[in-house]
Design a protein around this motif. Sequence first.
Motif, PDB file in Angstrom:
ATOM      1  N   SER A  54       2.439  14.565 -15.898  1.00  0.00           N
ATOM      2  CA  SER A  54       1.362  15.468 -16.319  1.00  0.00           C
ATOM      3  C   SER A  54       0.041  14.706 -16.466  1.00  0.00           C
ATOM      4  CB  SER A  54       1.727  16.168 -17.631  1.00  0.00           C
ATOM      5  OG  SER A  54       1.954  15.218 -18.657  1.00  0.00           O
ATOM      6  N   ARG A  55       0.089  13.484 -16.933  1.00  0.00           N
ATOM      7  CA  ARG A  55      -1.120  12.654 -17.074  1.00  0.00           C
ATOM      8  C   ARG A  55      -1.673  12.283 -15.701  1.00  0.00           C
ATOM      9  NH1 ARG A  55      -5.366  10.262 -18.811  1.00  0.00           N
ATOM     10  NH2 ARG A  55      -5.433   8.044 -19.274  1.00  0.00           N
ATOM     11  N   LEU A  56      -0.776  11.920 -14.768  1.00  0.00           N
ATOM     12  CA  LEU A  56      -1.202  11.566 -13.414  1.00  0.00           C
ATOM     13  C   LEU A  56      -1.830  12.775 -12.716  1.00  0.00           C
ATOM     14  CD1 LEU A  56       1.866   9.407 -12.325  1.00  0.00           C
ATOM     15  CD2 LEU A  56      -0.308   8.617 -13.305  1.00  0.00           C
ATOM     16  N   SER A  57      -1.246  13.959 -12.909  1.00  0.00           N
ATOM     17  CA  SER A  57      -1.786  15.188 -12.325  1.00  0.00           C
ATOM     18  C   SER A  57      -3.155  15.510 -12.912  1.00  0.00           C
ATOM     19  CB  SER A  57      -0.841  16.366 -12.572  1.00  0.00           C
ATOM     20  OG  SER A  57       0.362  16.161 -11.884  1.00  0.00           O
ATOM     21  N   GLU A  58      -3.281  15.354 -14.212  1.00  0.00           N
ATOM     22  CA  GLU A  58      -4.550  15.611 -14.905  1.00  0.00           C
ATOM     23  C   GLU A  58      -5.672  14.754 -14.318  1.00  0.00           C
ATOM     24  OE1 GLU A  58      -5.846  14.000 -19.145  1.00  0.00           O
ATOM     25  OE2 GLU A  58      -4.381  15.618 -19.345  1.00  0.00           O
ATOM     26  N   LEU A  59      -5.364  13.509 -13.964  1.00  0.00           N
ATOM     27  CA  LEU A  59      -6.344  12.590 -13.386  1.00  0.00           C
ATOM     28  C   LEU A  59      -6.532  12.793 -11.880  1.00  0.00           C
ATOM     29  CD1 LEU A  59      -5.254   9.319 -15.227  1.00  0.00           C
ATOM     30  CD2 LEU A  59      -7.312  10.672 -15.677  1.00  0.00           C
ATOM     31  N   GLY A  60      -5.597  13.496 -11.238  1.00  0.00           N
ATOM     32  CA  GLY A  60      -5.668  13.700  -9.793  1.00  0.00           C
ATOM     33  C   GLY A  60      -5.259  12.476  -8.997  1.00  0.00           C
ATOM     34  N   VAL A  61      -4.421  11.633  -9.583  1.00  0.00           N
ATOM     35  CA  VAL A  61      -4.038  10.345  -8.991  1.00  0.00           C
ATOM     36  C   VAL A  61      -3.492  10.483  -7.569  1.00  0.00           C
ATOM     37  CG1 VAL A  61      -2.365   8.450  -9.184  1.00  0.00           C
ATOM     38  CG2 VAL A  61      -3.656   9.172 -11.192  1.00  0.00           C
ATOM     39  N   ARG A  62      -2.670  11.469  -7.309  1.00  0.00           N
ATOM     40  CA  ARG A  62      -2.032  11.585  -5.980  1.00  0.00           C
ATOM     41  C   ARG A  62      -3.038  11.916  -4.865  1.00  0.00           C
ATOM     42  NH1 ARG A  62       2.552   9.079  -7.499  1.00  0.00           N
ATOM     43  NH2 ARG A  62       3.657  10.191  -9.117  1.00  0.00           N
ATOM     44  N   GLN A  63      -4.245  12.348  -5.243  1.00  0.00           N
ATOM     45  CA  GLN A  63      -5.283  12.635  -4.247  1.00  0.00           C
ATOM     46  C   GLN A  63      -6.206  11.430  -4.011  1.00  0.00           C
ATOM     47  OE1 GLN A  63      -4.494  15.257  -6.662  1.00  0.00           O
ATOM     48  NE2 GLN A  63      -3.170  15.802  -4.957  1.00  0.00           N
ATOM     49  N   TRP A  64      -6.080  10.387  -4.812  1.00  0.00           N
ATOM     50  CA  TRP A  64      -6.914   9.196  -4.637  1.00  0.00           C
ATOM     51  C   TRP A  64      -6.494   8.457  -3.373  1.00  0.00           C
ATOM     52  CZ3 TRP A  64      -6.308   6.702 -10.161  1.00  0.00           C
ATOM     53  CH2 TRP A  64      -6.911   7.530 -11.116  1.00  0.00           C
ATOM     54  N   PRO A  65      -7.392   7.657  -2.795  1.00  0.00           N
ATOM     55  CA  PRO A  65      -7.027   6.835  -1.631  1.00  0.00           C
ATOM     56  C   PRO A  65      -5.941   5.823  -2.010  1.00  0.00           C
ATOM     57  CG  PRO A  65      -9.402   6.679  -2.108  1.00  0.00           C
ATOM     58  CD  PRO A  65      -8.776   7.469  -3.198  1.00  0.00           C
ATOM     59  N   LYS A  66      -5.288   5.281  -0.989  1.00  0.00           N
ATOM     60  CA  LYS A  66      -4.251   4.266  -1.215  1.00  0.00           C
ATOM     61  C   LYS A  66      -4.696   2.937  -0.617  1.00  0.00           C
ATOM     62  CE  LYS A  66       0.146   5.270  -0.842  1.00  0.00           C
ATOM     63  NZ  LYS A  66       1.407   5.735  -0.247  1.00  0.00           N
ATOM     64  N   TRP A  67      -4.184   1.874  -1.210  1.00  0.00           N
ATOM     65  CA  TRP A  67      -4.433   0.515  -0.741  1.00  0.00           C
ATOM     66  C   TRP A  67      -3.175  -0.294  -0.990  1.00  0.00           C
ATOM     67  CZ3 TRP A  67      -4.341  -4.236  -3.278  1.00  0.00           C
ATOM     68  CH2 TRP A  67      -4.896  -5.327  -2.593  1.00  0.00           C
ATOM     69  N   GLY A  68      -2.930  -1.273  -0.147  1.00  0.00           N
ATOM     70  CA  GLY A  68      -1.776  -2.138  -0.347  1.00  0.00           C
ATOM     71  C   GLY A  68      -2.009  -3.523   0.207  1.00  0.00           C
ATOM     72  N   CYS A  69      -1.167  -4.458  -0.206  1.00  0.00           N
ATOM     73  CA  CYS A  69      -1.220  -5.816   0.327  1.00  0.00           C
ATOM     74  C   CYS A  69       0.149  -6.475   0.157  1.00  0.00           C
ATOM     75  CB  CYS A  69      -2.309  -6.648  -0.338  1.00  0.00           C
ATOM     76  SG  CYS A  69      -1.971  -7.120  -2.040  1.00  0.00           S
ATOM     77  N   GLU A  70       0.369  -7.481   0.961  1.00  0.00           N
ATOM     78  CA  GLU A  70       1.611  -8.251   0.895  1.00  0.00           C
ATOM     79  C   GLU A  70       1.478  -9.326  -0.178  1.00  0.00           C
ATOM     80  OE1 GLU A  70       4.386  -7.517   2.615  1.00  0.00           O
ATOM     81  OE2 GLU A  70       3.256  -5.787   3.365  1.00  0.00           O
ATOM     82  N   GLN A  71       2.545 -10.062  -0.384  1.00  0.00           N
ATOM     83  CA  GLN A  71       2.536 -11.184  -1.330  1.00  0.00           C
ATOM     84  C   GLN A  71       1.378 -12.116  -0.952  1.00  0.00           C
ATOM     85  OE1 GLN A  71       6.228 -13.316  -1.423  1.00  0.00           O
ATOM     86  NE2 GLN A  71       5.587 -14.661  -3.067  1.00  0.00           N
ATOM     87  N   SER A  72       0.517 -12.423  -1.921  1.00  0.00           N
ATOM     88  CA  SER A  72      -0.663 -13.241  -1.653  1.00  0.00           C
ATOM     89  C   SER A  72      -1.342 -13.611  -2.967  1.00  0.00           C
ATOM     90  CB  SER A  72      -1.653 -12.474  -0.765  1.00  0.00           C
ATOM     91  OG  SER A  72      -1.996 -11.238  -1.368  1.00  0.00           O
ATOM     92  N   LYS A  73      -2.416 -14.403  -2.844  1.00  0.00           N
ATOM     93  CA  LYS A  73      -3.227 -14.782  -4.002  1.00  0.00           C
ATOM     94  C   LYS A  73      -4.676 -14.803  -3.531  1.00  0.00           C
ATOM     95  CE  LYS A  73      -3.376 -18.152  -7.757  1.00  0.00           C
ATOM     96  NZ  LYS A  73      -2.734 -19.336  -8.332  1.00  0.00           N
ATOM     97  N   PHE A  74      -5.563 -14.078  -4.258  1.00  0.00           N
ATOM     98  CA  PHE A  74      -6.948 -13.985  -3.821  1.00  0.00           C
ATOM     99  C   PHE A  74      -7.878 -13.667  -4.999  1.00  0.00           C
ATOM    100  CE2 PHE A  74      -4.863  -9.895  -3.336  1.00  0.00           C
ATOM    101  CZ  PHE A  74      -5.755  -9.002  -3.924  1.00  0.00           C
ATOM    102  N   PRO A  75      -9.161 -14.070  -4.891  1.00  0.00           N
ATOM    103  CA  PRO A  75     -10.141 -13.740  -5.925  1.00  0.00           C
ATOM    104  C   PRO A  75     -10.679 -12.326  -5.695  1.00  0.00           C
ATOM    105  CG  PRO A  75     -11.167 -15.097  -4.248  1.00  0.00           C
ATOM    106  CD  PRO A  75      -9.706 -14.968  -3.870  1.00  0.00           C
ATOM    107  N   TRP A  76     -11.102 -11.667  -6.780  1.00  0.00           N
ATOM    108  CA  TRP A  76     -11.664 -10.323  -6.668  1.00  0.00           C
ATOM    109  C   TRP A  76     -12.676 -10.106  -7.782  1.00  0.00           C
ATOM    110  CZ3 TRP A  76     -11.813  -7.057  -2.887  1.00  0.00           C
ATOM    111  CH2 TRP A  76     -12.221  -5.742  -3.108  1.00  0.00           C
ATOM    112  N   THR A  77     -13.768  -9.409  -7.472  1.00  0.00           N
ATOM    113  CA  THR A  77     -14.759  -9.007  -8.468  1.00  0.00           C
ATOM    114  C   THR A  77     -14.915  -7.497  -8.384  1.00  0.00           C
ATOM    115  OG1 THR A  77     -15.932 -11.114  -8.372  1.00  0.00           O
ATOM    116  CG2 THR A  77     -17.155  -9.240  -9.244  1.00  0.00           C
ATOM    117  N   TYR A  78     -14.871  -6.843  -9.528  1.00  0.00           N
ATOM    118  CA  TYR A  78     -15.002  -5.384  -9.597  1.00  0.00           C
ATOM    119  C   TYR A  78     -16.471  -5.004  -9.716  1.00  0.00           C
ATOM    120  CZ  TYR A  78      -9.993  -5.242  -9.992  1.00  0.00           C
ATOM    121  OH  TYR A  78      -8.658  -5.375  -9.721  1.00  0.00           O
ATOM    122  N   SER A  79     -17.033  -4.433  -8.643  1.00  0.00           N
ATOM    123  CA  SER A  79     -18.435  -4.007  -8.651  1.00  0.00           C
ATOM    124  C   SER A  79     -18.583  -2.657  -9.348  1.00  0.00           C
ATOM    125  CB  SER A  79     -18.984  -3.934  -7.225  1.00  0.00           C
ATOM    126  OG  SER A  79     -18.191  -3.046  -6.457  1.00  0.00           O
TER     127      SER A  79
END
Length: 133
Positions: A54-79
């Motif tokens: 119910s919480r996921l539906s309320e947020l509309g999570v299933r309509q958000w885009p998807k992203w994935g990656c394999e096992q790895s290590k990398f830097p990231w900055t949230y803009s």
Amino acid sequence: MASPMVATPIQLQLQTGRLRYCSPSTAPRGRFAAARVMASAKLGVRVERNPPESRLSELGVRQWPKWGCEQSKFPWTYSAKETCYLLQGKVKVYPEGEEGFVEIAAGDLVVFPKGMSCTWDVAEAVDKHYKFE
């Protein structure tokens, strides 16, 4: 023969990133009481473990885009602030300039703050829904 011990339930409430004991009379009530207990914030990252559908539906999570990656290590900055829901995977996130890490895994609803720089150490391939604000 000794009589069996009767245990009373222990209830916990999340308050400013810490769990504290609260009696049954002061425990959180209502539909999202359990979700509040399972949410935590660490090193600026907010993690809600296994939120109800119910919480996921309320947020509309299933309509958000998807992203994935394999096992790895990398830097990231949230803009921008990112909210994501992990469908699969396991990651240790190491915020820059902080001691320690935040571990996230399948079933977690996670909020990363705008401006945070970190290193993602992906132990198990990730598949997630995400939304930037």
